[in-house]
Structures are given as C-alpha cells and as structure tokens.
Scaffold this motif. Structure first.
Motif, PDB file in Angstrom:
ATOM      1  N   ARG A 152       0.853  -1.187   0.000  1.00 16.72           N
ATOM      2  CA  ARG A 152       0.000   0.000   0.000  1.00 16.72           C
ATOM      3  C   ARG A 152       0.887   1.234   0.000  1.00 16.72           C
ATOM      4  NH1 ARG A 152      -4.917   0.291   4.127  1.00 16.72           N
ATOM      5  NH2 ARG A 152      -5.033   2.308   3.073  1.00 16.72           N
ATOM      6  N   TYR A 153       0.508   2.243  -0.787  1.00 19.03           N
ATOM      7  CA  TYR A 153       1.311   3.457  -0.918  1.00 19.03           C
ATOM      8  C   TYR A 153       0.534   4.655  -0.376  1.00 19.03           C
ATOM      9  CZ  TYR A 153       4.424   0.828  -4.004  1.00 19.03           C
ATOM     10  OH  TYR A 153       5.305  -0.093  -4.519  1.00 19.03           O
ATOM     11  N   PHE A 154       1.260   5.546   0.298  1.00 21.69           N
ATOM     12  CA  PHE A 154       0.677   6.777   0.811  1.00 21.69           C
ATOM     13  C   PHE A 154       1.528   7.945   0.319  1.00 21.69           C
ATOM     14  CE2 PHE A 154      -0.673   3.440   3.620  1.00 21.69           C
ATOM     15  CZ  PHE A 154      -1.987   3.753   3.940  1.00 21.69           C
ATOM     16  N   GLY A 155       0.868   8.957  -0.226  1.00 21.48           N
ATOM     17  CA  GLY A 155       1.605  10.118  -0.716  1.00 21.48           C
ATOM     18  C   GLY A 155       0.951  10.674  -1.954  1.00 21.48           C
ATOM     19  N   PRO A 156       1.656  11.483  -2.735  1.00 24.50           N
ATOM     20  CA  PRO A 156       3.083  11.821  -2.572  1.00 24.50           C
ATOM     21  C   PRO A 156       3.313  12.851  -1.484  1.00 24.50           C
ATOM     22  CG  PRO A 156       2.143  13.065  -4.384  1.00 24.50           C
ATOM     23  CD  PRO A 156       1.056  12.166  -3.887  1.00 24.50           C
ATOM     24  N   LYS A 183      -1.265  19.793   9.903  1.00 22.35           N
ATOM     25  CA  LYS A 183      -0.950  20.108   8.512  1.00 22.35           C
ATOM     26  C   LYS A 183      -2.033  19.619   7.542  1.00 22.35           C
ATOM     27  CE  LYS A 183       4.046  19.976   9.181  1.00 22.35           C
ATOM     28  NZ  LYS A 183       5.283  19.231   8.907  1.00 22.35           N
ATOM     29  N   GLN A 184      -2.989  18.809   8.043  1.00 23.24           N
ATOM     30  CA  GLN A 184      -3.959  18.207   7.133  1.00 23.24           C
ATOM     31  C   GLN A 184      -5.374  18.658   7.453  1.00 23.24           C
ATOM     32  OE1 GLN A 184      -3.579  14.297   5.959  1.00 23.24           O
ATOM     33  NE2 GLN A 184      -1.386  14.295   5.904  1.00 23.24           N
ATOM     34  N   LYS A 185      -5.528  19.956   7.748  1.00 27.76           N
ATOM     35  CA  LYS A 185      -6.829  20.490   8.131  1.00 27.76           C
ATOM     36  C   LYS A 185      -7.783  20.633   6.949  1.00 27.76           C
ATOM     37  CE  LYS A 185      -6.266  22.887  12.474  1.00 27.76           C
ATOM     38  NZ  LYS A 185      -6.335  24.181  13.160  1.00 27.76           N
ATOM     39  N   MET A 186      -7.281  21.061   5.761  1.00 31.08           N
ATOM     40  CA  MET A 186      -8.154  21.269   4.611  1.00 31.08           C
ATOM     41  C   MET A 186      -8.682  19.927   4.134  1.00 31.08           C
ATOM     42  SD  MET A 186      -7.385  23.002   0.930  1.00 31.08           S
ATOM     43  CE  MET A 186      -6.836  24.543   1.601  1.00 31.08           C
ATOM     44  N   SER A 187      -9.978  19.761   4.085  1.00 28.31           N
ATOM     45  CA  SER A 187     -10.533  18.462   3.697  1.00 28.31           C
ATOM     46  C   SER A 187     -11.628  18.629   2.667  1.00 28.31           C
ATOM     47  CB  SER A 187     -11.073  17.713   4.915  1.00 28.31           C
ATOM     48  OG  SER A 187     -12.135  18.445   5.504  1.00 28.31           O
ATOM     49  N   GLU A 188     -11.850  17.581   1.884  1.00 36.60           N
ATOM     50  CA  GLU A 188     -12.898  17.536   0.878  1.00 36.60           C
ATOM     51  C   GLU A 188     -13.735  16.303   1.161  1.00 36.60           C
ATOM     52  OE1 GLU A 188     -13.910  18.924  -2.261  1.00 36.60           O
ATOM     53  OE2 GLU A 188     -13.083  20.756  -1.425  1.00 36.60           O
ATOM     54  N   ASN A 189     -14.436  15.824   0.149  1.00 33.39           N
ATOM     55  CA  ASN A 189     -15.212  14.606   0.335  1.00 33.39           C
ATOM     56  C   ASN A 189     -14.284  13.445   0.620  1.00 33.39           C
ATOM     57  OD1 ASN A 189     -17.516  16.058  -0.265  1.00 33.39           O
ATOM     58  ND2 ASN A 189     -17.311  15.657  -2.475  1.00 33.39           N
ATOM     59  N   ARG A 195      -7.881  14.865   1.793  1.00 32.55           N
ATOM     60  CA  ARG A 195      -7.091  15.764   2.624  1.00 32.55           C
ATOM     61  C   ARG A 195      -5.955  16.373   1.820  1.00 32.55           C
ATOM     62  NH1 ARG A 195      -8.914  11.887   5.982  1.00 32.55           N
ATOM     63  NH2 ARG A 195      -9.722  12.560   8.014  1.00 32.55           N
ATOM     64  N   LEU A 196      -5.694  17.627   2.081  1.00 29.73           N
ATOM     65  CA  LEU A 196      -4.556  18.284   1.447  1.00 29.73           C
ATOM     66  C   LEU A 196      -3.282  17.789   2.122  1.00 29.73           C
ATOM     67  CD1 LEU A 196      -3.550  20.544  -0.536  1.00 29.73           C
ATOM     68  CD2 LEU A 196      -3.513  22.036   1.452  1.00 29.73           C
ATOM     69  N   ILE A 197      -2.490  16.998   1.404  1.00 36.90           N
ATOM     70  CA  ILE A 197      -1.282  16.440   2.029  1.00 36.90           C
ATOM     71  C   ILE A 197      -0.041  17.233   1.650  1.00 36.90           C
ATOM     72  CG2 ILE A 197      -2.260  14.115   2.067  1.00 36.90           C
ATOM     73  CD1 ILE A 197      -0.173  13.523  -0.225  1.00 36.90           C
ATOM     74  N   GLY A 198      -0.169  18.163   0.713  1.00 35.04           N
ATOM     75  CA  GLY A 198       1.008  18.953   0.347  1.00 35.04           C
ATOM     76  C   GLY A 198       0.715  19.845  -0.842  1.00 35.04           C
ATOM     77  N   ARG A 199       1.588  20.783  -1.063  1.00 36.89           N
ATOM     78  CA  ARG A 199       1.478  21.647  -2.231  1.00 36.89           C
ATOM     79  C   ARG A 199       2.887  21.915  -2.732  1.00 36.89           C
ATOM     80  NH1 ARG A 199      -0.050  27.686   0.069  1.00 36.89           N
ATOM     81  NH2 ARG A 199       1.751  27.891   1.429  1.00 36.89           N
ATOM     82  N   GLU A 200       3.001  22.199  -4.010  1.00 37.03           N
ATOM     83  CA  GLU A 200       4.310  22.454  -4.600  1.00 37.03           C
ATOM     84  C   GLU A 200       4.127  23.376  -5.794  1.00 37.03           C
ATOM     85  OE1 GLU A 200       7.448  22.953  -4.272  1.00 37.03           O
ATOM     86  OE2 GLU A 200       7.862  20.905  -3.644  1.00 37.03           O
TER      87      GLU A 200
END
Length: 637
Positions: free
Chosen positions: A130-134, A246-252, A284-289
């Motif tokens: 199982r993969y989590f990311g990026p 760091k993961q406050k922004m959430s969607e469905n 969940r928003l896990i990062g931005r670049e």
C-alpha cells in the motif's frame, strides 16, 4: 561526406496529412523544438507562414530552422507519447520545459509480507504493497516513518521473516525499545498485524485512536512514576498533533485529486511561468508544490498547463482520478486518454464552475501569482550567481558555451593517505551526483603533481573508454559521470598544475580548456592562469565568487575524504590489538561506530547489541579500553 542540401519548400510539399511528431533542427543539427500534430502537413507548414501575434520567441526559432524531420504515428495519442519522450531525452531550447524533474517520495507499507515494514519509496509499483503520498518533503516523510516505527515498535530491518526468526540476535533498535523484534519469534503475526493496523489508520489520517492510545500510555507511565517513559509519550503526542495540524483542509472523504493553476509574466518574451499544485489524497490536502516552466513567451495559460500535465504526469508514479484546472485545454480528450492509460483507471480533467472546488482552483492561482511576484527578483539574483557567473568566466577566457566545469584537488599529510577529489559544477551549480573521490595508488610520498597526474589520467582514460564502448554498441546516451567531459577544467594552482593537466589531455588526444585557480600569499584566490598568463578578476564580480566557491568545494571534498580514511585507519590499528577481534568483528565495530573514541566509551551492553559481537568479546573489548595501567594504579595508591 557532405550533407545533402535541405530544400524547405520541397520538403513541405511532402508532408503527409497524418498524425505524428515533427522535429526542428538548426544549422549545427541541434534540436530546437519538438511538437505533435493531428495533421503534420498543416501544422508544420504553419511555421513557415507569417502569422500575426504568434510571439517573438516562435519567430526567433523559425529564423534558426535549417531542416525538419517528422515521424508518422497511428494516432494523436501515440504522437503525444512520442513527443513527451523526445522532449525528455533532448530538452530542446524552444520547448516549454518543466524546470526540475522532481520525483516525489511515497510511504510504502509492505502489507504482502508476514511482518510488514514502512519504507521510503520514489517509485509506485503494481505490487501487494500500500502506498501513501506523494509527500513534497523527503525529510518530512522520513520523520513520519521514524515516528510511526517508534510509536508501534515496527521493524525497519531487511531480514526475511519468518525464515530468519531466531537466527541472529535482535538489533540495537530492540535494545533501545524502538522495535518489538519479531525476528526473535516472540511476537505473533496477529499482534504485529494489530500494530500495522494502527499505523495504516495513522497514515489514512485517522489520528484520534492514535492520540487516545498515546495519552493512555503517558498517563499510565506517569502514575507508575516512570517519568522518562511518560516524557517520551508526551513528545510522540506532540509530533502526531503537528502532523495532524498540517492536514486540516478536507474535501469529500476518499477523493484523490490534484488542483492546478498557473501565473505567468506577460511582458517578457523569454518569460517563466509558475504552476501551483495542491495534492489532495483521501480528501485531505497532504502537500502543495510550485513548478517553474521556462520559455513560455507567447504561450497561452491553457498551452502552458497542457505542457505541464504532459511532462509532470509522465514522471510521477501516482495519477489521481481528477485533475482540476482553471480553464479548458485544447487537447483535453487525448490527455485524458493518455492519463487513463498510464493510471490504469479513468482520469478526468475538469474545470469547476462553482462551489468549493472552484475556490480551491482560485486559491491555487493566487498562490502561483504570489510566488511568481516574490521570486522574480530572487530568480534574477540566483541566475546572476550561477549562469551569469559562468558567462563571466567564459567571457574572461574567451570561451563560448561553457556549462560544465570540473575542479580537482589533492589532500594528504606528509604523504600519508594521498587522496584526490573531483567536483562538478553545471550552469554554476554543484552537481554532487557527479562528484568523485580518488585514493592514490601509485604515489607513496607527498608529491602533489604526481598525485594529480594519476587522478586526471584515471578520470579521462575512464571517460574515453566509456565513450568508445558506447560507440561500439551504437548507443546514444551517456552512462556514468566520466562519459561527459567538461567544457572547462579548473586546477587548484597555477602553471605547474595546469601543465600537468594539459600533458595528460595531450596523451589521451583530448582538447579541453584548462585554467588554474591562482592564490595569493594569504591562500585567497586572486585570478586565473590561462594560456601561460595570469588573468586578474574583479573581486566583487559573480564570476570571481563562483571560482572561489568551486575552489573551496574541491578543497573541502578532498579533506573530508582524507579525514574519513585517517579515522578508519586509526580505529583499525587500535582494534587489531584486541584478542578475539578479527577482520569481521573489526568491520562490524567500524560500521557501528564513527570513531575510536565512541568504541572506547561504549559499555558492554551496547557492544553486545552488535550482531557480530558475542557477549564474551564485548567484555574483552570493554576490558581492553578500561584496564588500569601500572601508572594509574600507582597514582591511586
């Protein structure tokens, strides 16, 4: 043999009305541009017609076209894939390019193993894991893996379990309380799977049970007056809270999507653009670049986004179900087909019109504009320090197209452990993956000239052999850091060092410019020695500062290598005298401790925790370093 004359008008008439890829060349046969077309005949001919408003950058490119070639494909999708591969391989000057080819890291949970592990991975394979990311930060990902392993006592070793259970002693992590040591055979598969279940919950963003469990353990440890353990749980709770924050922004729940937006400079023909990306995983928003796209002058935002989608998602291992964009792309249908093929499942490119999704796209656009505005001056300064500085050096030495520079240095102490270093700078920036260290084999004493001759001979002979091998196999690519030769060699010294380099190059039949970095009596750089004369450089110039950085870097790299060899030699010689410590155990100690002092200060438990060191030998090592000498005994008396 002379090249056949290329008649543009004649060749344009031969273009087929079929999909494919076209490649534009200049007089030196350098590839200027690679593009795809639904109809090659119409698309390629359009470059040679006067079209108002297509932009000065395209006009400049067309002026340089000496010939073109094309490859016919069966479909527009095949043309897109081929175009992408050719752009990545050749990086043409006039293509809109993604500035850095980043590969984002993932957490890989090997759930297919009986005793799974959490691993750092930059590739996403179709396996049982199982993969989590990026993750946008490799450092943050490694911290997360370390935190989860500590919380649940998960293994990080490469032992094959249950095959290797009980074969070796548990490692140091077990003795430090960081691993439950399934390798001992005392932890059941069910218990270990329960721990992995907690870790998967954590990675999926379900932090409440984790915090509850850690809080209960902290309270229990505090009531039992095990205050050090309670502090450890308290620190873990703080780490979990930071990650959760760091993961406050959430969607469905369960949605995977990327949000893209672009900002660009409109007044500059050689402008850059910034593409802002939000990564949303499981809602969940896990990062931005953000990413810089070069040569966007005259391009539309839709065209820039289309180029970004092709280049970015050709290299990333994970493609989400949805990609949100601020506007429609002209080739949306073929891009969706290509992304779906790469993902192995339906991918949609959408332009949200209202609601939270539209707000997210707007937010990404605002971020892109802010980054572009803020970084414009910084980028100009950075370019002056790097590419601008390289241009200064090239102008000073009257050299054209200087990009790659290599510098060399020698380090020793009275001829002991002679070593050489090679550092590489490309476009004014260090390319550390191409750095190389040399342990001198043919020189016994302190003879820097002889050492330098050996280093340069080995480096360039190796390069010549690699190039010959490539030619024999008719391969076009490079392999190894020695295949690619520098545009300029910088020696740490004056006439003597430069002449050594020139004589080595002459012996190997190579013609590469060589300059010496000359120092004054205070060991500070004062100029360059080139073509038998010393050329002074203005001390405030960026070129001078770059030369100083390169010289310092070559010196640092050589000294660090020499220091590591001395340290290993010292540890080796001291351990040779201990009864029962042979080559295998000496290597184990050198691998586990960075210096002889650390070995001396280690207690019996720490020494015995090394798998190769039995308890009796650990006691012998400890006794060897802590035995009283007659002088000490007399002093105490």
């Amino acid at each position: 043999m002379e090249k056949p004359i290329f008649h543009v008008e004649e060749e344009l008439k031969k273009l087929p009305h079929k999909p494919g890829v076209y490649i534009m060349h200049d007089e030196q046969d350098t590839i200027l541009y690679v593009g795809k077309a639904v109809n090659l005949h119409n698309r390629v001919r359009s470059y040679f017609r006067k079209i108002e408003g297509r932009g000065p950058q395209i006009d400049r490119m067309v002026e340089q076209i000496a010939r073109f070639e094309y490859i016919v494909t069966d479909s527009e999708l095949e043309a897109l894939v081929l175009e992408n591969n050719l752009i990545k391989e050749n990086r043409p000057k006039y293509n809109t390019m993604l500035k850095d080819d980043k590969t984002y890291p993932y957490i890989k949970v090997t759930v297919g193993e009986m005793y799974p592990r959490l691993l750092f991975s930059r590739t996403m394979k179709k396996d049982k894991a199982r993969y989590f990311g990026p993750f946008t930060s490799a450092a943050a990902l490694k911290d997360t893996i370390k935190l989860i392993n500590r919380m649940y006592g998960l293994r990080s070793c490469h032992r094959v379990l249950p095959r290797d259970c009980g074969k070796e002693r548990p490692c140091l992590n077990y003795h430090m309380g960081r691993c439950c040591a399934p390798c001992t055979g005392q932890v059941s598969e069910e218990e270990y799977r329960r721990r992995i279940g907690f870790a998967l919950d954590f990675l999926s963003g379900n932090y409440a049970p984790v915090l509850r469990d850690l809080t209960d353990k902290m309270t229990a440890a505090s009531e039992a007056m095990a205050y050090e353990e309670a502090i450890r749980y308290r620190d873990l709770i703080e780490s979990v809270k930071k990650i959760a924050q760091k993961q406050k922004m959430s969607e469905n729940v369960g949605e995977d999507k990327d949000i893209l937006a672009v900002a660009m400079e409109k007044e500059n023909a050689d402008a850059d653009a910034v593409v802002q990306t939000f990564f949303i995983r499981d809602g969940r928003l896990i990062g931005r670049e953000h990413f810089y796209m070069t040569h966007v002058g005259g391009r539309t935002t839709a065209g820039i986004l289309s180029d970004f989608v092709k280049q970015f998602y050709a290299g990333t291992p994970f493609i989400p179900r949805e990609i949100m964009l601020p506007e429609e792309l002209e080739d949306r249908a073929v891009l969706e087909e290509w992304l779906t093929m790469r993902r192995g499942g339906k991918v949609a490119l959408r332009v949200p019109q209202k609601g939270r999704k539209e707000k997210l796209v707007e937010l990404a656009g605002e971020n892109a504009a802010l980054i572009l505005s803020k970084d414009r001056e910084r980028l100009k300064r950075e370019e002056g320090r790097t590419i601008g500085a390289v241009r200064e050096i090239g102008s000073l030495l009257q050299l054209r197209n200087v990009s790659r520079m290599e510098a060399y240095d020698i380090s020793n102490i009275s001829g002991f452990a002679n070593v050489g270093s090679m550092v590489v700078y490309e476009k004014g920036k260090p390319k550390r993956s191409d750095y190389r260290k040399f342990r001198i084999k043919s020189v016994a004493g302190p003879d820097d000239y002889a050492c330098m001759r050996e280093v340069l001979t080995r480096r360039f002979r190796h390069g010549v052999e690699e190039q010959r091998e490539l030619e024999e196999k008719e391969l076009g690519q490079e392999f190894g850091s020695f295949t690619k030769f520098p545009d300029l060699i910088l020696m740490d010294g004056g006439r003597g060092q430069v002449n050594i380099a020139l004589s080595v190059l002459e012996e190997l039949g190579l013609r590469i410019p060589v300059a010496g970095m000359v120092k004054d009596d205070n060991h500070r750089t004062r100029g360059l020695y080139y073509h038998n004369e010393e050329i002074p450089i203005e001390h405030t110039s960026e070129g001078f500062k770059l030369i100083t950085r390169i010289q310092d870097e070559a010196h640092r790299f050589a000294i660090e290598y020499h220091r590591s060899l001395r340290s290993k030699a010292q540890v080796s010689s001291s351990l040779d005298s201990i009864p029962g410590v042979g080559p295998a155990r000496r290597k184990a100690l050198m691998r586990s401790f960075s210096s002889i002092r650390e070995v001396m200060e280690a207690d019996v438990e720490t020494l015995a925790a090394i798998p190769e060191i039995p308890l009796r030998e650990a006691e012998a090592i400890y006794a060897y370093f802590h035995a009283e000498t007659p002088e000490e005994t007399e002093a105490e008396a």
